[in-house]
Design a protein around this motif. Structure first.
Motif, PDB file in Angstrom:
ATOM      1  N   CYS A   1       0.792  -1.233   0.000  1.00 53.30           N
ATOM      2  CA  CYS A   1       0.000   0.000   0.000  1.00 53.30           C
ATOM      3  C   CYS A   1       0.826   1.286   0.000  1.00 53.30           C
ATOM      4  N   LYS A   2       2.118   1.198   0.271  1.00 53.27           N
ATOM      5  CA  LYS A   2       2.871   2.441   0.467  1.00 53.27           C
ATOM      6  C   LYS A   2       2.949   3.322  -0.773  1.00 53.27           C
ATOM      7  N   ASN A   3       2.860   2.740  -1.954  1.00 50.10           N
ATOM      8  CA  ASN A   3       2.911   3.544  -3.181  1.00 50.10           C
ATOM      9  C   ASN A   3       1.540   3.944  -3.683  1.00 50.10           C
ATOM     10  N   TRP A   4       0.505   3.571  -2.942  1.00 50.22           N
ATOM     11  CA  TRP A   4      -0.846   3.888  -3.378  1.00 50.22           C
ATOM     12  C   TRP A   4      -1.096   5.378  -3.225  1.00 50.22           C
ATOM     13  N   ASN A   5      -1.572   5.991  -4.291  1.00 53.02           N
ATOM     14  CA  ASN A   5      -1.909   7.417  -4.221  1.00 53.02           C
ATOM     15  C   ASN A   5      -3.199   7.729  -4.958  1.00 53.02           C
ATOM     16  N   GLY A   6      -3.954   6.713  -5.284  1.00 51.43           N
ATOM     17  CA  GLY A   6      -5.228   6.917  -5.936  1.00 51.43           C
ATOM     18  C   GLY A   6      -5.163   6.960  -7.442  1.00 51.43           C
ATOM     19  N   SER A   7      -3.959   6.948  -7.985  1.00 58.83           N
ATOM     20  CA  SER A   7      -3.836   6.952  -9.438  1.00 58.83           C
ATOM     21  C   SER A   7      -3.193   5.648  -9.889  1.00 58.83           C
TER      22      SER A   7
END
Length: 127
Positions: free
Chosen positions: A35-41
């Motif tokens: 999840c750490k790279n999740w930014n909604g895009s």
């Protein structure tokens, strides 16, 4: 026919049991990596990890809603849930080796995104 139905029910029960056992074995640190790279895009390089993160968290949310012990505030989004988890685990490294579901529960209750069924009637949603 009854024998077939009984066998089908047993197969489904075993599959669900195995699935639940796997979900409980996922550590918070592993979910954090997803999840750490999740930014909604959607970025091609992180697509698989963000999909894995979203699937795990969405399944956890759906499970919590199905159990009925807690309900999500209707304003909570999947993205917000992931961001709250990321922030929580960054600030609570002592929980990295706990099951991811337990840490999700801690992060959501401490943020106020989870409410008990008796509180805030009409404010909870299926997410």
């Amino acid at each position: 026919m009854t024998n077939f139905v009984s066998t089908a029910v047993m197969v489904v029960a075993l599959a669900l049991s195995a699935s639940m056992a796997h979900a409980q074995s996922v550590k918070a640190v592993a979910l954090e990596r997803e999840c750490k790279n999740w930014n909604g895009s959607i970025h091609r390089s992180v697509l698989q990890k963000t999909v894995d993160c979203q699937i795990y968290v969405k399944a956890w949310v759906d499970g919590m809603n199905a159990i009925g012990t807690y309900r999500f505030d209707r304003t909570a989004t999947l993205g917000q849930t992931i961001k709250v988890f990321n922030l929580y685990i960054a600030n609570h490294p002592e929980e990295e080796n706990l099951p991811a579901g337990k840490v999700l529960l801690h992060s959501m209750t401490s943020s106020g995104l989870l409410i008990s069924p008796g509180q805030g009637a009409g404010e909870a949603s299926d997410h």
